[in-house]
Enzyme design. Structure first.
Site, PDB file in Angstrom:
ATOM      1  N   ASP A  68       0.642 -37.152   0.076  1.00  0.00           N
ATOM      2  CA  ASP A  68      -0.678 -36.636   0.435  1.00  0.00           C
ATOM      3  C   ASP A  68      -0.458 -35.239   0.997  1.00  0.00           C
ATOM      4  O   ASP A  68       0.062 -35.085   2.104  1.00  0.00           O
ATOM      5  CB  ASP A  68      -1.328 -37.550   1.472  1.00  0.00           C
ATOM      6  N   SER A  88      -9.953 -21.203  -8.794  1.00  0.00           N
ATOM      7  CA  SER A  88     -11.256 -21.472  -9.415  1.00  0.00           C
ATOM      8  C   SER A  88     -12.047 -20.177  -9.480  1.00  0.00           C
ATOM      9  O   SER A  88     -11.813 -19.263  -8.678  1.00  0.00           O
ATOM     10  CB  SER A  88     -12.034 -22.509  -8.601  1.00  0.00           C
ATOM     11  N   TYR A 114     -16.081 -25.851  -0.330  1.00  0.00           N
ATOM     12  CA  TYR A 114     -15.149 -25.714  -1.456  1.00  0.00           C
ATOM     13  C   TYR A 114     -14.966 -24.260  -1.887  1.00  0.00           C
ATOM     14  O   TYR A 114     -13.823 -23.804  -2.042  1.00  0.00           O
ATOM     15  CB  TYR A 114     -15.620 -26.581  -2.621  1.00  0.00           C
ATOM     16  N   LYS A 130     -11.407 -21.948  -1.897  1.00  0.00           N
ATOM     17  CA  LYS A 130     -10.841 -21.258  -3.051  1.00  0.00           C
ATOM     18  C   LYS A 130     -10.782 -19.741  -2.840  1.00  0.00           C
ATOM     19  O   LYS A 130      -9.889 -19.076  -3.362  1.00  0.00           O
ATOM     20  CB  LYS A 130     -11.643 -21.611  -4.308  1.00  0.00           C
TER      21      LYS A 130
END
Length: 245
Positions: A64, A145, A160, A164
């Site tokens: 993890d 991304s 998010y 990024k």
């Protein structure tokens, strides 16, 4: 890819989607691949997609990346078993279904940052130290991304895009640090548009948006790894034809 035959690649988030495609393709290309994931059994199952000669080169390891102790143990294991890492692909990433201005969601937002940002940084630190110790001109690849360069209006993106954008800044900072250290280690950010993966919201899929497939991103990884030692692809943006974002 000939220069990487028999060399060791660590791929995070290897259990599905982009990570699974990268793990499979690197093993097929002749690399020893350590696929990291929480769902380690799914990485092990990828061997079914490999030719017999490549199956022994894939090693599934439970990890993890939001937990520093997991990362430390994995890279110690890689060093002990294989001598070190030559290529790192930071692919692990999560998106939680919540709003940035929501309530009682602090833990969800922290999970995104711990995985998408700190996991990437800590894995990169370990990989760099391994490469430096052995004088290896390796390669660190971040799966970024398009939202790491521009924030688009789509539901429940929350933190998010910020995670990024951090990857974009981290890539440039790493490049500067590597240059200042006189290192020949490469660092690349690959920024896909919308990809059909498990973390993609159903609203995007059902909305009829143009989509990339995981294999498209894996091919991009093979491309950047296959460039001559003098060439560094610093940023590679990939979008499906007709993408709205």
């Amino acid at each position: 890819m000939d220069r990487w035959a028999g060399k060791v690649a660590v791929v995070t988030g290897a259990s599905s989607g982009i990570g699974a495609a990268i793990t499979t393709d690197l093993a097929k290309a002749g690399m020893v691949v350590v696929g990291l994931a929480r769902r380690v059994e799914r990485v092990e199952a990828l061997k079914a997609n490999l030719p017999e000669s490549a199956k022994p080169r894939l090693h599934a390891v439970k990890c993890d990346v939001s937990k520093e102790e997991d990362i430390t143990q994995v890279f110690k294991w890689v060093e002990k078993k294989f001598g070190g890492v030559d290529v790192l692909v930071n692919n692990a990433g999560i998106l939680r279904q919540t709003d940035l201005l929501g309530t009682d969601n602090g833990q969800m937002l922290r999970e995104v940052l711990d995985t998408n940002v700190m996991g990437l940084v800590l894995c990169s630190q370990k990989a760099y130290q391994s490469m430096k110790k052995r004088s290896v001109d390796g390669h660190i690849v971040h799966i970024n991304s398009v939202v790491g360069h521009k924030v688009f209006d789509f539901p429940q993106s929350n933190i998010y895009p910020a995670s990024k954008h951090a990857v974009t800044a981290i890539t440039e900072t790493m490049r500067n640090e590597l240059r200042n250290a006189g290192s020949r280690i490469k660092v690349t950010s690959i920024s896909p548009g919308v990809v059909r993966t498990e973390i993609l919201p159903e609203s995007i899929i059902e909305g009829g948006h143009a989509l990339l497939e995981s294999e498209d991103i894996s091919e991009a990884v093979l491309y950047v790894l296959g460039t001559p030692p003098r060439v560094q692809v610093h940023e590679l943006t990939i979008k499906p034809v007709g993408e709205k974002f």
